[in-house]
Design an enzyme around this catalytic site. Structure first.
Site, PDB file in Angstrom:
ATOM      1  CB  CYS A   1      -0.923   0.002   1.206  1.00 39.20           C
ATOM      2  SG  CYS A   1      -1.881  -1.499   1.312  1.00 39.20           S
TER       3      CYS A   1
ATOM      4  CG  HIS B   1      -3.588   2.785   2.286  1.00 39.66           C
ATOM      5  ND1 HIS B   1      -3.840   2.611   0.945  1.00 39.66           N
ATOM      6  CD2 HIS B   1      -3.808   1.582   2.879  1.00 39.66           C
ATOM      7  CE1 HIS B   1      -4.185   1.353   0.733  1.00 39.66           C
ATOM      8  NE2 HIS B   1      -4.173   0.710   1.884  1.00 39.66           N
TER       9      HIS B   1
ATOM     10  CG  ASN C   1      -6.909  -1.598   0.690  1.00 43.70           C
ATOM     11  OD1 ASN C   1      -6.095  -1.109  -0.097  1.00 43.70           O
ATOM     12  ND2 ASN C   1      -6.549  -2.105   1.862  1.00 43.70           N
TER      13      ASN C   1
HETATM   14  N1  ACO Z   1     -18.665 -10.491   6.688  1.00 49.53           N
HETATM   15  C1  ACO Z   1     -19.171 -10.863   7.868  1.00 49.53           C
HETATM   16  N2  ACO Z   1     -18.409 -11.210   8.926  1.00 49.53           N
HETATM   17  C2  ACO Z   1     -17.057 -11.165   8.758  1.00 49.53           C
HETATM   18  C3  ACO Z   1     -16.464 -10.804   7.538  1.00 49.53           C
HETATM   19  C4  ACO Z   1     -17.335 -10.449   6.480  1.00 49.53           C
HETATM   20  N3  ACO Z   1     -16.879 -10.080   5.274  1.00 49.53           N
HETATM   21  N4  ACO Z   1     -15.122 -10.846   7.685  1.00 49.53           N
HETATM   22  C5  ACO Z   1     -14.872 -11.236   8.944  1.00 49.53           C
HETATM   23  N5  ACO Z   1     -16.052 -11.433   9.608  1.00 49.53           N
HETATM   24  C6  ACO Z   1     -16.257 -11.848  10.968  1.00 49.53           C
HETATM   25  C7  ACO Z   1     -15.106 -12.640  11.544  1.00 49.53           C
HETATM   26  O1  ACO Z   1     -15.207 -13.989  11.213  1.00 49.53           O
HETATM   27  C8  ACO Z   1     -15.275 -12.401  13.036  1.00 49.53           C
HETATM   28  O2  ACO Z   1     -16.285 -13.258  13.502  1.00 49.53           O
HETATM   29  P1  ACO Z   1     -16.185 -13.907  14.975  1.00 49.53           P
HETATM   30  O3  ACO Z   1     -16.176 -12.734  15.927  1.00 49.53           O
HETATM   31  O4  ACO Z   1     -17.421 -14.746  15.031  1.00 49.53           O
HETATM   32  O5  ACO Z   1     -14.895 -14.673  14.992  1.00 49.53           O
HETATM   33  C9  ACO Z   1     -15.813 -10.971  13.099  1.00 49.53           C
HETATM   34  O6  ACO Z   1     -16.338 -10.686  11.800  1.00 49.53           O
HETATM   35  C10 ACO Z   1     -14.771  -9.953  13.477  1.00 49.53           C
HETATM   36  O7  ACO Z   1     -13.578 -10.215  12.688  1.00 49.53           O
HETATM   37  P2  ACO Z   1     -12.354  -9.240  12.758  1.00 49.53           P
HETATM   38  O8  ACO Z   1     -11.290  -9.766  11.847  1.00 49.53           O
HETATM   39  O9  ACO Z   1     -11.995  -8.969  14.182  1.00 49.53           O
HETATM   40  O10 ACO Z   1     -13.001  -7.899  12.120  1.00 49.53           O
HETATM   41  P3  ACO Z   1     -12.454  -6.451  12.124  1.00 49.53           P
HETATM   42  O11 ACO Z   1     -13.401  -5.561  12.811  1.00 49.53           O
HETATM   43  O12 ACO Z   1     -11.008  -6.385  12.544  1.00 49.53           O
HETATM   44  O13 ACO Z   1     -12.529  -6.088  10.561  1.00 49.53           O
HETATM   45  C11 ACO Z   1     -10.991  -5.868   8.730  1.00 49.53           C
HETATM   46  C12 ACO Z   1     -11.768  -6.832   9.631  1.00 49.53           C
HETATM   47  C13 ACO Z   1     -12.009  -5.039   7.969  1.00 49.53           C
HETATM   48  C14 ACO Z   1     -10.145  -6.675   7.777  1.00 49.53           C
HETATM   49  C15 ACO Z   1     -10.105  -4.924   9.597  1.00 49.53           C
HETATM   50  O14 ACO Z   1      -9.395  -5.701  10.531  1.00 49.53           O
HETATM   51  C16 ACO Z   1      -9.122  -4.110   8.794  1.00 49.53           C
HETATM   52  O15 ACO Z   1      -9.496  -3.238   8.039  1.00 49.53           O
HETATM   53  N6  ACO Z   1      -7.806  -4.360   9.000  1.00 49.53           N
HETATM   54  C17 ACO Z   1      -6.738  -3.593   8.372  1.00 49.53           C
HETATM   55  C18 ACO Z   1      -6.398  -4.102   7.040  1.00 49.53           C
HETATM   56  C19 ACO Z   1      -5.161  -3.436   6.527  1.00 49.53           C
HETATM   57  O16 ACO Z   1      -4.855  -2.293   6.864  1.00 49.53           O
HETATM   58  N7  ACO Z   1      -4.378  -4.156   5.711  1.00 49.53           N
HETATM   59  C20 ACO Z   1      -3.093  -3.658   5.321  1.00 49.53           C
HETATM   60  C21 ACO Z   1      -3.093  -3.157   3.975  1.00 49.53           C
HETATM   61  S1  ACO Z   1      -3.489  -4.392   2.806  1.00 49.53           S
HETATM   62  C22 ACO Z   1      -2.097  -4.700   1.844  1.00 49.53           C
HETATM   63  O17 ACO Z   1      -1.008  -4.402   2.234  1.00 49.53           O
HETATM   64  C23 ACO Z   1      -2.306  -5.315   0.551  1.00 49.53           C
END
Ligand code: ACO
Length: 301
Positions: free
Chosen positions: A88, A228, A258
């Site tokens: 990113c 970003h 993203n």
């Molecule tokens: N739909 C429904 N439920 C989902 C989904 C979905 N698409 N995805 C995950 N869940 C569920 C999980 O299974 C979990 O369920 P559980 O509590 O029963 O176990 C629950 O939602 C919470 O999961 P988390 O992973 O804790 O969700 P979070 O609030 O952290 O959101 C996300 C996930 C959106 C990915 C977030 O963590 C995020 O944006 N992280 C940063 C990503 C990032 O910055 N990446 C770096 C850049 S990418 C690159 O370099 C290419």
């Protein structure tokens, strides 16, 4: 495809829609469209380019470089060309590298492109990634500054200790492609989103502080901020911590998802076209992504 909902996606990420490349489109095709528009808007001919730098984690293939494929297609015969992989942070890393060649006087005209076809490497059976990532490309032409416009300060960082938090395990020299790796879906992106989320806010705030300090600036000196676009909750937390008002912040993840390296490049183009940035504005850019890598840059537009 997966068990998810519009409600989960919008409240947890801020994404409402995004763009996905056609089956026959690769990163170089998106890069080509963005490059043509950037060259036209800068009034620069492809033949005059000294260097082409493509920031991408979704190159057309492992090698040759996507930048070389693009160089041929643009007809940029005298340009050196190479790819840069900083996830990113790729566009800001690219601007920083390109600007160094210009600052030393070695080159005069450099095309920096961020192009991603992430839809090709996400696992459409993995709901934690397939709802977030998207495709797109943005490009910028760098030339020596003969006025007020310039890069005021830059800060680049990395922490390979977080390399296991996001990436594609197979298809490289560590785990070459085999029937087994394909069967195990190891050619798709894996991400520990929650862990990345926690680090992103802290690191982006630190990166902003360092780039402001290097430019002898304070948050009040910033006219516009393009972060970003990974998650609206990350952006809100960063903006709150540095004390910027939300009307100075550009958001496109609601429309574009993203796009990794391409997010900031596309956002810059959109912000200019929407007249959100004026000549002379001090614009802050900050990124965080796989590697881990991060970057922050202040530009006088
Ligand atoms: N739909 C429904 N439920 C989902 C989904 C979905 N698409 N995805 C995950 N869940 C569920 C999980 O299974 C979990 O369920 P559980 O509590 O029963 O176990 C629950 O939602 C919470 O999961 P988390 O992973 O804790 O969700 P979070 O609030 O952290 O959101 C996300 C996930 C959106 C990915 C977030 O963590 C995020 O944006 N992280 C940063 C990503 C990032 O910055 N990446 C770096 C850049 S990418 C690159 O370099 C290419």
């Amino acid at each position: 495809m997966v068990d998810t909902s519009d409600e989960w996606i919008s409240t947890r990420t801020g994404i409402k829609e995004r763009r996905i490349a056609r089956e026959d489109e690769a990163a170089s095709d998106l890069a080509y469209e963005a490059s043509k528009k950037a060259l036209e808007s800068a009034n620069v001919r492809a033949e005059d380019l000294d260097m082409i730098l493509v920031a991408t984690i979704t190159p057309d293939m492992i090698f040759p470089a996507t930048a070389c494929i693009l160089q041929d297609r643009l007809g940029a015969k005298k340009a050196a060309a190479f790819d840069l992989e900083a996830a990113c942070s790729g566009f800001l890393y690219g601007l920083s590298i390109g600007s160094q060649f210009i600052a030393t006087g070695m080159y005069d005209t450099i095309l920096v492109i961020a192009a991603e076809a992430l839809s090709k490497i996400v696992d459409w059976q993995d709901r934690s990634t397939c709802v977030i990532f998207a495709d797109g490309a943005g490009a910028a032409v760098l030339r020596p500054s003969n006025g007020e416009s310039k890069i005021i300060s830059t800060y680049l960082g990395a922490d390979g200790g977080g390399a296991d938090l996001v990436g594609v395990p197979a298809g490289g020299s560590r785990l070459p492609a085999s029937l087994e790796t394909v069967k195990n879906r190891q050619h798709y992106m894996k991400m520990k989103g929650n862990e990345l989320f926690k680090r992103a806010v802290k690191i982006m705030v630190q990166a902003i502080e360092i780039s402001l300090e290097r430019g002898k600036l304070s948050p009040e000196d910033i006219d516009f901020f393009i972060p970003h676009q990974a998650n609206i909750r990350i952006i809100n937390a960063v903006v709150k911590r540095i004390g910027l008002s939300m009307d100075k912040v550009y958001i496109n993840l609601d429309r574009c998802g993203n796009m990794s390296a391409a997010s900031i490049a596309v956002a810059l183009d959109q912000a200019i076209k929407e007249n959100r940035i004026k000549r002379g504005d001090r614009v802050l850019f900050t990124s965080f992504g796989g590697g881990l890598t991060w970057a922050s840059m202040v530009v006088r537009f």
